[in-house]
Structures are given as structure tokens and as C-alpha cells.
Design a protein around this motif. Structure first.
Motif, PDB file in Angstrom:
ATOM      1  N   THR A  49       0.824  -1.211   0.000  1.00 32.50           N
ATOM      2  CA  THR A  49       0.000   0.000   0.000  1.00 32.50           C
ATOM      3  C   THR A  49       0.857   1.259   0.000  1.00 32.50           C
ATOM      4  OG1 THR A  49      -0.133  -0.062   2.424  1.00 32.50           O
ATOM      5  CG2 THR A  49      -1.888  -1.162   1.193  1.00 32.50           C
ATOM      6  N   ASP A  50       2.160   1.078   0.154  1.00 35.03           N
ATOM      7  CA  ASP A  50       3.109   2.196   0.167  1.00 35.03           C
ATOM      8  C   ASP A  50       4.390   1.697  -0.476  1.00 35.03           C
ATOM      9  OD1 ASP A  50       4.920   4.231   0.708  1.00 35.03           O
ATOM     10  OD2 ASP A  50       4.505   4.318   2.867  1.00 35.03           O
ATOM     11  N   ASN A  51       4.770   2.284  -1.619  1.00 33.39           N
ATOM     12  CA  ASN A  51       5.979   1.828  -2.311  1.00 33.39           C
ATOM     13  C   ASN A  51       7.152   2.791  -2.146  1.00 33.39           C
ATOM     14  OD1 ASN A  51       5.154   3.919  -3.922  1.00 33.39           O
ATOM     15  ND2 ASN A  51       4.835   2.698  -5.776  1.00 33.39           N
ATOM     16  N   SER A  52       7.125   3.584  -1.087  1.00 35.98           N
ATOM     17  CA  SER A  52       8.236   4.499  -0.826  1.00 35.98           C
ATOM     18  C   SER A  52       9.472   3.711  -0.389  1.00 35.98           C
ATOM     19  CB  SER A  52       7.860   5.488   0.279  1.00 35.98           C
ATOM     20  OG  SER A  52       7.714   4.830   1.523  1.00 35.98           O
ATOM     21  N   LEU A 172      -4.051  -5.087   6.458  1.00 32.61           N
ATOM     22  CA  LEU A 172      -5.396  -5.676   6.495  1.00 32.61           C
ATOM     23  C   LEU A 172      -6.511  -4.642   6.383  1.00 32.61           C
ATOM     24  CD1 LEU A 172      -5.000  -8.482   9.208  1.00 32.61           C
ATOM     25  CD2 LEU A 172      -4.849  -8.682   6.718  1.00 32.61           C
ATOM     26  N   LEU A 173      -6.189  -3.457   5.867  1.00 39.88           N
ATOM     27  CA  LEU A 173      -7.181  -2.389   5.760  1.00 39.88           C
ATOM     28  C   LEU A 173      -7.483  -2.103   4.291  1.00 39.88           C
ATOM     29  CD1 LEU A 173      -5.750  -0.002   8.522  1.00 39.88           C
ATOM     30  CD2 LEU A 173      -7.640  -1.630   8.737  1.00 39.88           C
ATOM     31  N   GLY A 174      -8.289  -2.964   3.680  1.00 37.05           N
ATOM     32  CA  GLY A 174      -8.655  -2.791   2.291  1.00 37.05           C
ATOM     33  C   GLY A 174      -9.536  -1.568   2.083  1.00 37.05           C
ATOM     34  N   ASP A 180     -15.487  -6.574  -1.737  1.00 31.79           N
ATOM     35  CA  ASP A 180     -14.312  -7.147  -1.086  1.00 31.79           C
ATOM     36  C   ASP A 180     -14.559  -7.229   0.419  1.00 31.79           C
ATOM     37  OD1 ASP A 180     -11.845  -7.766   0.005  1.00 31.79           O
ATOM     38  OD2 ASP A 180     -10.731  -6.444  -1.325  1.00 31.79           O
ATOM     39  N   CYS A 181     -14.426  -8.411   0.974  1.00 30.39           N
ATOM     40  CA  CYS A 181     -14.680  -8.580   2.408  1.00 30.39           C
ATOM     41  C   CYS A 181     -13.638  -7.898   3.284  1.00 30.39           C
ATOM     42  CB  CYS A 181     -14.751 -10.056   2.755  1.00 30.39           C
ATOM     43  SG  CYS A 181     -16.296 -10.829   2.254  1.00 30.39           S
ATOM     44  N   LEU A 182     -12.500  -7.506   2.737  1.00 31.61           N
ATOM     45  CA  LEU A 182     -11.522  -6.750   3.519  1.00 31.61           C
ATOM     46  C   LEU A 182     -11.609  -5.254   3.238  1.00 31.61           C
ATOM     47  CD1 LEU A 182      -8.180  -8.769   3.847  1.00 31.61           C
ATOM     48  CD2 LEU A 182      -9.923  -8.279   5.555  1.00 31.61           C
ATOM     49  N   ASN A 183     -12.672  -4.810   2.587  1.00 32.90           N
ATOM     50  CA  ASN A 183     -12.899  -3.378   2.425  1.00 32.90           C
ATOM     51  C   ASN A 183     -13.408  -2.830   3.757  1.00 32.90           C
ATOM     52  OD1 ASN A 183     -13.556  -0.780   1.607  1.00 32.90           O
ATOM     53  ND2 ASN A 183     -15.533  -1.396   0.762  1.00 32.90           N
ATOM     54  N   VAL A 184     -12.624  -1.980   4.404  1.00 28.34           N
ATOM     55  CA  VAL A 184     -13.016  -1.480   5.725  1.00 28.34           C
ATOM     56  C   VAL A 184     -13.541  -0.051   5.667  1.00 28.34           C
ATOM     57  CG1 VAL A 184     -11.346  -2.984   6.875  1.00 28.34           C
ATOM     58  CG2 VAL A 184     -10.673  -0.647   6.268  1.00 28.34           C
ATOM     59  N   LEU A 232      -9.225  -2.142  14.479  1.00 32.24           N
ATOM     60  CA  LEU A 232      -9.929  -2.983  13.520  1.00 32.24           C
ATOM     61  C   LEU A 232      -8.978  -3.980  12.868  1.00 32.24           C
ATOM     62  CD1 LEU A 232     -12.458  -3.792  12.044  1.00 32.24           C
ATOM     63  CD2 LEU A 232     -12.106  -1.886  10.447  1.00 32.24           C
ATOM     64  N   ALA A 233      -7.782  -3.517  12.502  1.00 33.02           N
ATOM     65  CA  ALA A 233      -6.791  -4.411  11.891  1.00 33.02           C
ATOM     66  C   ALA A 233      -6.417  -5.538  12.855  1.00 33.02           C
ATOM     67  CB  ALA A 233      -5.553  -3.627  11.477  1.00 33.02           C
ATOM     68  N   ARG A 234      -6.264  -5.200  14.111  1.00 37.05           N
ATOM     69  CA  ARG A 234      -5.928  -6.208  15.117  1.00 37.05           C
ATOM     70  C   ARG A 234      -7.058  -7.232  15.265  1.00 37.05           C
ATOM     71  NH1 ARG A 234      -6.875  -5.753  20.507  1.00 37.05           N
ATOM     72  NH2 ARG A 234      -7.223  -3.504  20.285  1.00 37.05           N
TER      73      ARG A 234
END
Length: 249
Positions: A49-52, A172-174, A180-184, A232-234
Motif C-alpha cells: 500500500t506504500d511503495n516508498s 489488512l485495511l482494504g 471485497d470482504c476486507l474493504n473497511v 480494527l486491523a488487530r
């Protein structure tokens, strides 16, 4: 604060196209012949989610101890990454050759193993930095493909896999995809919401359990998230672990 939830319908989805990371290191320097009894497999899944450069270094650092163990004990390694769209497969970590550092001198072996793990970490750094990150996406595609990836490695001629460790880097925060079931997006940070999301995840067979194979989640709560997102991720990690494997953390 995260908003009150509206649980979206979850549609089963398969993996989409594949692209390859360019410029892998000379992996043959760290590979040995597989013993007749076979070798373990380390399957590394990177939800980018971050390509830095900083994020890439963080991922490589967290994965490096697993590389060190693989090089010590001998292991196949397969790496798959996604920034929310196509899957990227590493030419270095393809899962068809066993990685191991063996030396006659124990001190020399440890020194060379640590150096090799660091060198191989540059491939992980490279994959993360070159991954194209989408505004919408989640770890669903990667998790959905675990059993297919394991089958691909096991069906490779000359490869004999013993035990498996699946290493998942994800917050885990889509975001952004209602199916998508991981869309939060709009989901409240509560254990009951996480349970409902993951329960539907498995009921719709977006992902399936991996039995006794070990699963290790990294990256949860390690990004730039606020407290409700962290909670939520936890909760999601706990619910996923409860269903995906008998050996999960």
C-alpha cells in the motif's frame, strides 16, 4: 473515527494477471540441491500500500529474519506481491530451487548467511518500490491465492515440499471495493464487525483455510494508521487466524 458499518456483499474472485519484477540479484549464489527428504517452503505475500523507499526498507527488515532462517535450514522461497491490481512474481524467489548457505566453518557459515539474507532483502526492497499501488485494493487476492500458490510449487518437477510457512505483509485495511470482504471503508472498529467480515470472507470462499500450514501476519498496525484503524486491523488479524490455519499469529 471510522464510521458505522454497512456490511457489503462479498463476491468470490480469482487472481488477475501477473507481472514480473525486473533486476533480481544472482539468486543462484544462495541455492543448493534439495535433499531427498525435501525442504520447507517460505511463501511470502506482500500487500503493498506504500511503495516508498522507507516502506520498502521496513518490509525488507521485517522479512529478513525469515530469510535468515530459510538460509540456515534450507528452504524453497516464493514471493508474490500486489499493490491492489495484478500479481507480481519475483524471478529470484520463484519456489523452484532451495536456498541454503552451507559452510564447513560454523562462524563463517553464520557470517555468510547473514550477508546472504541482507543481499536477498534487496530483492524484496526492489519489489516493493517498483510495485504499482492502486487507490483501491486489499490483501484479498493474495490470501485467496495461497492454496493455488502452494499447489504450483508442489507440482514443480524436482520440488519436494515438507512444511510450509506463509508470511503475509499487510495492514489488512482494504479500501474502495464494496464486494471485497476486507474493504473497511465505513466499518466500525469492533470485534463483532471484524468477526462478521471474516466469517463472510470464508462463507463466500473468497479465501479458504490452509490447514496445518503456518501463517504469520506482519505489517498489521505498522503503517500510518489511527487508533480505530489499528484496533480494527488487530481484530481482523485475530479472526483471520482463528479460521485460516491451526498455526497462525
Amino acid at each position: 473515527m471510522l464510521a458505522t458499518p454497512m456490511l457489503a456483499a462479498c463476491n468470490a474472485g480469482g487472481l488477475v494477471g501477473a507481472s514480473k519484477a525486473d533486476g533480481p540479484p544472482d539468486c543462484s549464489k544462495y541455492q543448493e540441491s534439495t535433499p531427498k527428504a525435501g525442504a520447507p517452503l517460505l511463501l511470502v505475500l506482500l500487500d503493498v500500500t506504500d511503495n516508498s523507499a522507507a516502506a520498502a526498507q521496513r518490509v525488507a527488515t521485517r522479512v529478513q529474519p525469515y530469510l535468515d532462517t530459510a538460509l540456515k535450514d534450507g528452504s524453497y522461497i516464493r514471493l508474490v506481491a500486489s499493490g491492489g491490481t495484478a500479481m507480481t512474481y519475483s524471478d529470484c524467489f520463484h519456489g523452484d530451487r532451495m536456498f541454503q548457505i552451507k559452510r564447513n566453518n560454523n562462524r563463517r557459515e553464520e557470517k555468510d548467511r547473514v550477508a546472504a539474507a541482507k543481499a536477498l532483502g534487496t530483492e524484496i526492497d526492489h519489489v516493493v518500490q517498483t510495485e504499482r499501488v492502486s487507490a483501491k485494493g486489499s490483501a484479498t487476492g493474495l490470501l485467496a491465492g495461497i492454496n493455488d500458490e502452494l499447489s504450483t510449487v508442489r507440482s514443480t518437477p524436482g520440488v519436494l515440499v515438507t512444511d510450509v510457512t506463509v508470511l503475509v505483509w499487510s495492514d489488512l485495511l482494504g479500501t474502495g471495493q464494496d464486494t471485497d470482504c476486507l474493504n473497511v471503508d465505513g466499518k466500525k472498529a469492533s470485534a463483532s464487525i471484524a468477526e462478521a467480515l471474516v466469517k463472510r470472507y470464508f462463507e463466500t470462499q473468497q479465501i479458504t483455510a490452509v490447514g496445518n500450514d503456518k501463517v504469520r501476519f506482519l505489517g498489521v498496525n505498522e503503517g500510518a494508521t489511527d487508533r480505530p484503524q489499528q484496533d480494527l486491523a488487530r481484530y481482523l488479524k485475530g479472526e483471520l487466524c482463528r479460521r485460516i490455519s491451526s498455526d497462525c499469529s
